[in-house]
Scaffold this active site. Structure first.
Site, PDB file in Angstrom:
ATOM      1  N   SER A   1       0.839  -1.192   0.000  1.00 29.49           N
ATOM      2  CA  SER A   1       0.000   0.000   0.000  1.00 29.49           C
ATOM      3  C   SER A   1       0.876   1.245   0.000  1.00 29.49           C
ATOM      4  CB  SER A   1      -0.925   0.009   1.223  1.00 29.49           C
ATOM      5  OG  SER A   1      -1.851   1.085   1.158  1.00 29.49           O
ATOM      6  N   ASP A   2       0.367   2.310  -0.595  1.00 31.77           N
ATOM      7  CA  ASP A   2       1.088   3.570  -0.602  1.00 31.77           C
ATOM      8  C   ASP A   2       0.067   4.705  -0.652  1.00 31.77           C
ATOM      9  OD1 ASP A   2       3.945   4.762  -0.929  1.00 31.77           O
ATOM     10  OD2 ASP A   2       2.713   5.883  -2.350  1.00 31.77           O
ATOM     11  N   GLN A   3       0.430   5.821  -0.057  1.00 31.15           N
ATOM     12  CA  GLN A   3      -0.497   6.955  -0.029  1.00 31.15           C
ATOM     13  C   GLN A   3       0.194   8.225  -0.502  1.00 31.15           C
ATOM     14  OE1 GLN A   3      -2.025   8.945   3.745  1.00 31.15           O
ATOM     15  NE2 GLN A   3      -3.822   7.773   3.130  1.00 31.15           N
TER      16      GLN A   3
END
Length: 202
Positions: free
Chosen positions: A74-76
């Protein structure tokens, strides 16, 4: 569902304590492995593309080390007027971020990748969950006081919505309430179900 003869090895590809805590809510056994990669955006890359690329790259980096696993990456990326907002790293940068964001709407792209390496050819499920956040128009003194109390210097956008940071936000618009914290559990639950993971024994 996954055959009982095939033990599930679920790995979270992240160094984030926030994502670890969120994943633990699903009550599935999992491990944590930290991917080692350059997380800087590429030239002319859109925020959504950056988040999606990095989520997949994190999952792939861990799958390379633990073949046959089911890996979550996951990455934001936070954006204001199309420009990416990173982690502030210190108080001065965080105050500058909040001053720029106050009274305005910030878009958070939380990308998710579930990489299934249990077959000869790994398959990936990917999704970008968008969250629209409006920051309250607060004076410098309040923003400074908030930062000194919570010190959210490892958070993109300089505010922890799961903590005191909720008090400086005016609204949050999203289809997945845990996305803003860093791991969209509704999207992830759907991906895991499609991968054959059972949450309940009936």
């Amino acid at each position: 569902m996954i055959p009982t003869s095939t033990p599930l090895r679920l790995i979270l590809a992240s160094s984030s304590a926030y994502r670890k805590e969120l994943l633990s809510r699903l009550r599935l056994p999992f491990e944590v492995a930290v991917p080692d990669l350059d997380e800087r955006p590429l030239p002319f890359e859109t925020p959504s593309a950056t988040a999606l690329r990095l989520a997949q790259a994190k999952a792939q980096a861990v799958l390379d080390r633990f073949p046959g696993s089911l890996v979550i990456g996951s990455d934001q990326v936070a954006t204001l007027d199309g420009a990416q907002i990173g982690k502030p790293g210190n108080h001065a940068n965080a105050l500058c971020q909040l001053q720029t964001m106050r009274g305005r709407e910030v878009i958070f792209h939380t990308a998710l990748c579930l990489l299934d390496g249990r077959q000869a050819v790994a398959t990936a499920q990917v999704e970008d969950v968008r969250t629209l956040v409006t920051v309250r128009d607060l004076p410098d003194a309040e923003l400074d006081a908030y930062l000194r109390i919570e010190q959210p210097y490892d958070c993109a956008g300089s505010a922890k919505n799961e903590g005191l940071g909720i008090a400086i936000l005016e609204s949050i618009d999203t289809t997945d309430p845990t996305a803003l914290t860093g791991l969209p559990l509704i999207a992830l639950s759907s991906m895991l179900r499609r991968a054959g993971v059972a949450f309940f024994t009936i």
